[in-house]
Structure formats: structure tokens, C-alpha cells
Design an enzyme around this catalytic site. Structure first.
Site, PDB file in Angstrom:
ATOM      1  CE1 TYR A 215     -40.836  53.851  20.971  1.00 42.18           C
ATOM      2  CE2 TYR A 215     -40.621  51.557  20.303  1.00 42.18           C
ATOM      3  CZ  TYR A 215     -40.332  52.896  20.114  1.00 42.18           C
ATOM      4  OH  TYR A 215     -39.512  53.277  19.074  1.00 42.18           O
TER       5      TYR A 215
ATOM      6  NE  ARG B  37     -37.698  55.292  27.110  1.00 42.08           N
ATOM      7  CZ  ARG B  37     -37.152  54.191  27.656  1.00 42.08           C
ATOM      8  NH1 ARG B  37     -37.113  53.062  26.996  1.00 42.08           N
ATOM      9  NH2 ARG B  37     -36.656  54.232  28.875  1.00 42.08           N
TER      10      ARG B  37
ATOM     11  CD  GLN C 176     -37.091  66.989  14.684  1.00 40.82           C
ATOM     12  OE1 GLN C 176     -36.277  66.133  14.323  1.00 40.82           O
ATOM     13  NE2 GLN C 176     -36.734  68.234  14.959  1.00 40.82           N
ATOM     14  CG  ASN C 177     -39.803  66.264  21.124  1.00 42.16           C
ATOM     15  OD1 ASN C 177     -38.747  65.842  20.658  1.00 42.16           O
ATOM     16  ND2 ASN C 177     -39.913  67.470  21.651  1.00 42.16           N
TER      17      ASN C 177
ATOM     18  CG  ASP D   3     -42.737  64.511  24.846  1.00 38.20           C
ATOM     19  OD1 ASP D   3     -43.427  65.527  24.710  1.00 38.20           O
ATOM     20  OD2 ASP D   3     -41.497  64.505  24.660  1.00 38.20           O
TER      21      ASP D   3
ATOM     22  CG  HIS E 125     -40.264  61.696  14.346  1.00 39.31           C
ATOM     23  ND1 HIS E 125     -39.137  62.292  14.863  1.00 39.31           N
ATOM     24  CD2 HIS E 125     -40.216  61.895  13.000  1.00 39.31           C
ATOM     25  CE1 HIS E 125     -38.429  62.836  13.875  1.00 39.31           C
ATOM     26  NE2 HIS E 125     -39.067  62.601  12.748  1.00 39.31           N
TER      27      HIS E 125
ATOM     28  N   GLY F  24     -34.946  73.451  20.302  1.00 43.73           N
ATOM     29  CA  GLY F  24     -34.588  72.138  20.832  1.00 43.73           C
ATOM     30  C   GLY F  24     -34.147  71.132  19.793  1.00 43.73           C
ATOM     31  CB  THR F  25     -34.335  70.263  16.607  1.00 35.40           C
ATOM     32  OG1 THR F  25     -33.740  69.495  15.541  1.00 35.40           O
ATOM     33  CG2 THR F  25     -35.044  71.461  16.019  1.00 35.40           C
ATOM     34  CB  SER F  26     -28.671  70.162  16.261  1.00 31.16           C
ATOM     35  OG  SER F  26     -28.876  68.789  15.946  1.00 31.16           O
TER      36      SER F  26
END
Length: 229
Positions: A53, A56, A86-87, A89, A104, A170-172
Site C-alpha cells: 500500500y 500504491r 469503489q476507488n 484514491d 472500499h 468506470g465500473t462493469s
């Protein structure tokens, strides 16, 4: 102002250069998720998890919000916007979005290993062994790891239920429980899905699919929504 709720995923940050677990050549290939993003990994090798992390964070500090992030922030001039992401950053915040719910967790925060209520900002990129909370336990990344509950889901669900417009970008819609938020949108509320690949989902006659990457699709979304204000 109408309430515009946005669910964002890894695809929007990927255009800024943030790698994702599911990218080809991404983090899955550098580390097994079981080794760096689970409670068992933390118990087994906290040094590796901290290092993972830390890397990251360094990467996230070297990238900038892209046009899609900035457009979502600009929509606050016309709507009451909440981003549910969900990101991990902070690119939405750096772009200017003022209301962001992180499902998250947050990369630039740490929390106590023994008391999840003790959460701290991380200055810079490094969280080290020996960095303790006020109660004397090692600080861990403030991330919802695989196998852990998502504590912000209740808040996100309530926000979704109040939406006048709902956007997915940006998400499926393959990662749960976040993907399940679309089922809490009122049946009369318009839903816009922005992604290069159309998900196998059809919730209502009010669904519009914009088959574009995030930066291109966000421009089209902005033009459409602002014209209708």
C-alpha cells in the site's frame, strides 16, 4: 437542486494511470490478492501489506485527476452531487468533488488494528511498522479488504434511494456489494451507464447506456444533463 448520485469504479481512475487488480499487467500479476489484500495476509505478513500500500500511495501521488473526475466536480454547479466510489484514491476530491463516499476505504488514511473507530490521515506515502494508534496497536491501511464487510454500504444505499438521477461510470457492475446499489434506484429515476463494455443489465426503460471510456462518456453526460436543467 436535483440529487445526482454517481457510482464510480476503477475505470475512471485507470485513465489517470492508476493500476487495478483486474488490469492486464496490473496488480493481480504483481501480487496475489490473497497475499496483500485480506485479513489473513495482514496477520501473516504485515510488512508485505504495508509495502504494497505504500507503493500504491506513491503511485497515486504521481497522477492527476482526469477530465472525467473534473466534469463530475463541475456538475456541482447544476446538481446536488454525491460520489459513491469503489476507488480508494482521492482523485475525486482532488478534482473538486465535495461529497464523496468511499465504499472500499481510503488509501491516504490508516486505522487502528484493534479499534476501527480510530482513523488517521497519512502524511506523505509511508505507513511503517511501529506506527501506532492512540491505544498502542499497529496502524493498518484504512482499506476494506476482501472478506471484510463494507461498513459504508448502508450510507450508500440511503443516498442511492434518494437520487433523482443515477450515474454509473468506470465500473462493469461486477463487484458486489457495490454493484447492487443500482437495484435501490427508484424505478422512475433515469440511470446513465458509462463504460466501453455494456453490462448485462436492464433495470428500467429509463436506462441510457453511453458506450465510451470515462473521459469521453463524461463529456457526453455533462452536455445532456446540463441541457435538461
Amino acid at each position: 437542486m436535483k440529487k445526482l448520485v454517481v457510482l464510480s469504479g476503477a475505470g475512471i481512475s485507470a485513465e489517470s494511470g492508476i493500476k487495478t487488480f483486474r488490469d492486464s499487467g496490473g496488480l493481480w500479476e504483481e501480487h496475489r490478492v490473497e497475499d496483500v489484500a485480506t485479513p489473513a495476509a495482514w496477520r501473516r505478513d504485515p510488512e508485505l501489506v504495508l509495502k504494497f500500500y505504500n507503493e500504491r500511495r506513491k503511485q497515486a501521488m504521481d497522477v492527476e485527476p482526469n477530465r472525467a473526475h473534473r466534469i463530475l466536480a463541475e456538475l456541482e454547479d447544476y446538481f446536488d452531487v454525491t460520489i459513491i466510489t469503489q476507488n480508494i484514491d482521492h482523485l475525486h476530491e482532488r478534482a473538486g468533488s465535495r461529497k464523496v463516499v468511499h465504499l472500499h476505504g481510503e488509501l491516504f488514511k490508516s486505522r487502528s488494528s484493534c479499534n476501527p473507530k480510530l482513523v488517521y490521515d497519512i502524511e506523505g506515502w509511508e505507513l511503517k511498522t511501529g506506527d501506532f494508534c492512540a491505544e498502542g496497536s499497529q496502524l493498518r491501511p484504512h482499506i476494506v479488504w476482501f472478506g471484510e464487510q463494507v461498513p459504508m454500504m448502508t450510507v450508500a444505499t440511503q443516498i442511492t434511494e434518494e437520487a433523482d438521477i443515477f450515474v454509473v461510470i468506470g465500473t462493469s457492475l461486477a463487484v458486489y456489494p457495490a454493484a447492487g446499489l443500482v437495484y435501490y434506484v427508484d424505478k422512475d429515476v433515469p440511470i446513465y451507464l458509462i463504460d466501453p463494455v455494456q453490462p448485462d443489465i436492464n433495470l428500467s426503460k429509463n436506462m441510457t447506456f453511453i458506450k465510451e471510456k470515462a473521459t469521453v462518456g463524461a463529456v457526453k453526460l455533462f452536455d445532456k444533463l446540463v441541457k435538461e436543467v
